[in-house]
Write an enzyme that holds these catalytic residues in place. Structure first.
Site, PDB file in Angstrom:
ATOM      1  N   TYR A   1    -128.224 -36.933  55.805  1.00 53.53           N
ATOM      2  CA  TYR A   1    -126.827 -37.327  56.060  1.00 53.53           C
ATOM      3  C   TYR A   1    -126.460 -38.556  55.238  1.00 53.53           C
ATOM      4  O   TYR A   1    -125.484 -38.546  54.477  1.00 53.53           O
ATOM      5  CB  TYR A   1    -126.645 -37.603  57.551  1.00 53.53           C
ATOM      6  CG  TYR A   1    -125.224 -37.948  57.944  1.00 53.53           C
ATOM      7  CD1 TYR A   1    -124.215 -36.986  57.888  1.00 53.53           C
ATOM      8  CD2 TYR A   1    -124.888 -39.225  58.386  1.00 53.53           C
ATOM      9  CE1 TYR A   1    -122.895 -37.295  58.260  1.00 53.53           C
ATOM     10  CE2 TYR A   1    -123.581 -39.538  58.760  1.00 53.53           C
ATOM     11  CZ  TYR A   1    -122.595 -38.566  58.694  1.00 53.53           C
ATOM     12  OH  TYR A   1    -121.303 -38.878  59.070  1.00 53.53           O
TER      13      TYR A   1
ATOM     14  N   THR B   1    -127.182 -52.338  69.077  1.00 58.07           N
ATOM     15  CA  THR B   1    -125.720 -52.388  69.298  1.00 58.07           C
ATOM     16  C   THR B   1    -124.982 -51.326  68.482  1.00 58.07           C
ATOM     17  O   THR B   1    -125.462 -50.876  67.457  1.00 58.07           O
ATOM     18  CB  THR B   1    -125.138 -53.764  68.920  1.00 58.07           C
ATOM     19  OG1 THR B   1    -125.286 -53.957  67.508  1.00 58.07           O
ATOM     20  CG2 THR B   1    -125.805 -54.876  69.698  1.00 58.07           C
TER      21      THR B   1
END
Ligand code: NAD
Length: 319
Positions: free
Chosen positions: A147, A212
């Site tokens: 990807y 995060t």
């Protein structure tokens, strides 16, 4: 009569279908080229009777031509880790061959061109937050490389068509976006947590949950696309929500908005999982006057009904 005709590759997907809605709202007529590899006709079902809308079942890895267009929006590409892992070769092909074909359409019709790139171009970033000038920290041979490198190559071909053939191009780097029409089982954080919460299953957090992410609601993201599409900027622009959450905070927020009593289960971190992600959106702010309006809690609430129906529908189907 519509003023202009736009082609949306990948228009039956999550973001593509929302973009079709926005382009129709802008007065375009829209043709979608999509082979339904990861998209669904149900995403565009509501547009079926609109005379300005057309769907063509097209694999853009083959040369294609949907007729004259004024704008090419090239979004086709498996986007979730589950999809691009299963369809690794197709992902590399659509980022390379498919991107050439989409650019050839723009060149043939002297159309403007817009490509959806990704924050994955930054890899597991060593610079935080990520500015567009950062070149990234990507493992070129790891499991995510099908990807990441496809998208980086897509940017390179786009800039080459701009430089060599003077195609009027734009590149958006999208950060995690969520909302209605996402596939429930595509492994991305929000659908995963929503599905588990609505079914009373444990929410799966990978690692310690302190990595995060920043989550952008789909209407904000599409607003950014439209603004960028009207600008003359040829270099990449980050569009994402800079509010940063740990995965654990996101899990807790999903439990809060769904009212679910599910517990959290911890599992090992997948290879090359980025530890932190947050867009620097100074460029989008100054250049496009764009910034997100919908915070995570509001966006999750706006997505509740869709995910509840999807989670319960699938449970009934599988029962
Ligand atoms: N959703 C996000 O958070 C996010 C983040 C970064 C980048 N992006 C990018 O945005 C774009 C859209 O992502 P999405 O989340 O809507 O994914 P999605 O899987 O819902 O949509 C992708 C669409 O492309 C179609 N497609 C794939 N290969 C094709 C081919 N060879 N020919 C024709 N159609 C093909 C699929 O059938 C699907 O409809 C992708 O380019 C993705 O890389 C998305």
């Amino acid at each position: 009569m519509s003023k202009q005709r736009a082609l949306v590759t990948g228009g039956a997907g999550f973001l593509g279908s929302h973009l079709c809605d926005a382009l129709l709202g802008e007065g375009y007529s829209v043709v979608v080229a999509d082979n339904l590899l990861t998209g669904r006709k149900s995403n565009i079902e509501h547009l079926r009777n609109d005379s300005r809308f057309e769907f063509q079942d097209v694999d853009i890895n083959q040369p294609f031509d949907c007729g004259p267009v004024d704008y090419v929006f090239h979004l086709a590409c498996p986007a979730s880790p589950v999809d691009y892992t299963v369809h690794g070769i197709e992902t590399l092909q659509v980022g390379s061959i498919g991107t050439f074909h989409a650019l050839d359409v723009a060149r043939k019709y002297n159309a403007k061109y817009f490509i959806s790139s990704t924050s994955e171009c930054y890899g597991d970033p060593l610079e935080h937050p990520q500015k567009e000038t950062y070149w990234g920290h990507v493992n070129p041979i790891g499991p995510r490389s099908v990807y990441d490198e496809a998208k980086r190559f897509g940017e390179a071909v786009t800039m080459a068509y701009h430089r060599y053939y003077k195609v009027d191009t734009r590149i958006v780097r999208i950060f995690n976006t969520y909302g209605p029409r996402m596939q429930l089982n595509d492994g991305r954080v929000v659908p995963n947590f929503m599905k588990q919460a609505f079914r009373g299953e444990e929410l799966t957090v990978y690692g310690d949950g302190n990595q995060t992410r920043s989550f952008c609601y789909v209407s904000d993201e599409i607003d950014g696309f439209i603004r960028l599409s009207k600008s003359d900027e040829h270099f990449p622009v980050n569009i994402g929500n800079p509010a940063e959450f740990t995965i654990l905070e996101c899990a807790k927020m999903v439990l809060k908005v769904t009212g679910s009593k599910s517990q959290i289960r911890y599992e090992p971190l997948p290879q090359d999982d980025p530890k932190q992600r947050r867009p620097d959106i100074t460029k989008a702010r100054t250049l496009l006057g764009w910034e997100p309006k919908i915070d995570l809690e509001t966006g999750l609430k706006m997505s509740l009904e869709y995910f509840r129906n999807a989670a319960l529908e699938e449970k009934t189907t599988n029962a």
